[in-house]
Design an enzyme around this catalytic site. Structure first.
Site, PDB file in Angstrom:
ATOM      1  N   ARG A   1       0.838  -1.201   0.000  1.00 51.31           N
ATOM      2  CA  ARG A   1       0.000   0.000   0.000  1.00 51.31           C
ATOM      3  C   ARG A   1       0.876   1.255   0.000  1.00 51.31           C
ATOM      4  O   ARG A   1       1.862   1.325   0.723  1.00 51.31           O
ATOM      5  CB  ARG A   1      -0.930   0.006   1.208  1.00 51.31           C
ATOM      6  CG  ARG A   1      -1.990  -1.084   1.153  1.00 51.31           C
ATOM      7  CD  ARG A   1      -2.899  -1.061   2.367  1.00 51.31           C
ATOM      8  NE  ARG A   1      -2.188  -1.350   3.601  1.00 51.31           N
ATOM      9  CZ  ARG A   1      -2.764  -1.439   4.790  1.00 51.31           C
ATOM     10  NH1 ARG A   1      -4.072  -1.230   4.910  1.00 51.31           N
ATOM     11  NH2 ARG A   1      -2.061  -1.716   5.858  1.00 51.31           N
TER      12      ARG A   1
ATOM     13  N   ASP B   1       1.118   5.657   0.132  1.00 49.97           N
ATOM     14  CA  ASP B   1       0.451   6.817   0.711  1.00 49.97           C
ATOM     15  C   ASP B   1       0.018   7.811  -0.369  1.00 49.97           C
ATOM     16  O   ASP B   1       0.399   7.696  -1.535  1.00 49.97           O
ATOM     17  CB  ASP B   1       1.399   7.532   1.674  1.00 49.97           C
ATOM     18  CG  ASP B   1       1.652   6.745   2.947  1.00 49.97           C
ATOM     19  OD1 ASP B   1       0.790   5.928   3.324  1.00 49.97           O
ATOM     20  OD2 ASP B   1       2.726   6.935   3.554  1.00 49.97           O
TER      21      ASP B   1
ATOM     22  N   TYR C   1      11.732   0.191  -3.829  1.00 48.32           N
ATOM     23  CA  TYR C   1      11.304   1.581  -3.936  1.00 48.32           C
ATOM     24  C   TYR C   1      12.453   2.417  -4.478  1.00 48.32           C
ATOM     25  O   TYR C   1      13.625   2.124  -4.226  1.00 48.32           O
ATOM     26  CB  TYR C   1      10.893   2.138  -2.565  1.00 48.32           C
ATOM     27  CG  TYR C   1       9.554   1.666  -2.072  1.00 48.32           C
ATOM     28  CD1 TYR C   1       8.398   2.396  -2.329  1.00 48.32           C
ATOM     29  CD2 TYR C   1       9.439   0.496  -1.326  1.00 48.32           C
ATOM     30  CE1 TYR C   1       7.160   1.976  -1.858  1.00 48.32           C
ATOM     31  CE2 TYR C   1       8.211   0.064  -0.852  1.00 48.32           C
ATOM     32  CZ  TYR C   1       7.076   0.811  -1.119  1.00 48.32           C
ATOM     33  OH  TYR C   1       5.850   0.379  -0.660  1.00 48.32           O
TER      34      TYR C   1
ATOM     35  N   ARG D   1      10.796   7.089   3.080  1.00 47.89           N
ATOM     36  CA  ARG D   1      10.802   8.555   3.098  1.00 47.89           C
ATOM     37  C   ARG D   1      11.553   9.101   4.302  1.00 47.89           C
ATOM     38  O   ARG D   1      12.235  10.140   4.204  1.00 47.89           O
ATOM     39  CB  ARG D   1       9.364   9.086   3.085  1.00 47.89           C
ATOM     40  CG  ARG D   1       8.647   8.867   1.754  1.00 47.89           C
ATOM     41  CD  ARG D   1       7.171   9.143   1.869  1.00 47.89           C
ATOM     42  NE  ARG D   1       6.917  10.504   2.351  1.00 47.89           N
ATOM     43  CZ  ARG D   1       5.746  10.910   2.848  1.00 47.89           C
ATOM     44  NH1 ARG D   1       4.728  10.051   2.937  1.00 47.89           N
ATOM     45  NH2 ARG D   1       5.590  12.142   3.250  1.00 47.89           N
TER      46      ARG D   1
END
Length: 262
Positions: free
Chosen positions: A52, A54, A112, A199
């Site tokens: 999932r 954001d 990522y 992040r």
């Protein structure tokens, strides 16, 4: 009629979505995908994703699975779904998979990439799809700091406030930074990540790259095991879910660089 399980790749521009997960009265990637695939199937479809994301986060290689007994060809699932999907989210492939396949739990790796435009002037073409950093970044220092995070650790210092993971311990297989002209990319791979982990690591690495913190500070942040010790959270629009990896037995496509300037 027998039910078939399908896996599919999903690409999306996260700028117009309130994240992946379906939410009432909010535009989400899951909501758009389920609505489109359901129209092709002519019955309600629920999808499960590999990871999932954001609000504002993009994806090139998100993977989903869904079940249906509708007699549709793979071409019909792909092109039919894309016909009903908006321009900022599309399926990239569809494959039948064994009933035991699960897009979330069968994944053996998730990758990522965080994209930074490191120049004095902002990019016009990549506006809101990259993070901007006008201060020159020391890539060597960032990589030395990144190496301190690789391996199995308690990543509580990089854990988001809303994280629901049972344990903060993760095994980070890869974390490196590279530059090509004004473009700086941070690449991370693990079986799984904590909420906001990439992040938050990026924000701390940027502090090192700008010279605000020494390389060894990263080891101190990791050891502190508290979010307050780390740097600021990097903005969501620079983050891309690049790929989910699965055992070879499933024979699923893996995308690693499609759509990037690097």
């Amino acid at each position: 009629m027998a039910v078939t399980r399908y896996a599919a790749g999903v690409e999306y521009d996260g700028r117009g979505f309130c994240g992946w997960q379906r939410q009432q009265d909010l535009r989400t990637v899951q909501g758009e995908v389920e609505a489109a695939v359901s129209r092709v199937a002519d019955h309600q479809i629920s999808v499960i994703c590999a990871g999932r994301t954001d609000a504002g986060v993009h994806a090139l290689g998100q993977v989903i699975h869904f079940d249906s007994a509708a007699p549709r060809s793979l071409r019909s699932w792909l092109l039919g779904s894309n016909r009903f999907l908006p321009p900022d989210v599309k399926l990239t492939w569809v494959r039948p998979v064994p009933a035991a396949f699960n897009a979330r739990f069968a994944a053996i790796g998730r990758r990522y990439r965080y994209l930074i435009h490191n120049a004095a002037s902002h990019s016009a073409l990549w506006r809101a799809r990259v993070a901007e950093c006008p201060v020159p970044l020391d890539i060597s220092a960032m990589n030395r700091a990144a190496a301190l995070l690789c391996g199995k650790h308690d990543f509580s210092s990089f854990r988001g406030r809303d994280c629901q993971a049972r344990s903060p311990v993760k095994y980070l297989r890869e974390l490196h930074v590279r530059r090509q002209g004004p473009w700086v990319t941070l690449e991370a791979e693990a079986v799984g990540f904590l909420h906001n982990m990439v992040r938050n690591m990026t924000g701390s690495l940027l502090a090192v790259g700008r010279g605000d913190r020494p390389v060894q500070w990263m080891a101190e942040v990791l050891a502190a095991r508290t979010r307050a010790a780390a740097g600021a959270t990097a903005p969501p629009h620079g983050l891309y879910f690049v790929a989910a990896r699965y055992p070879d037995e499933f024979s699923l496509p893996t995308l690693t660089n499609q759509g990037f300037p690097l």
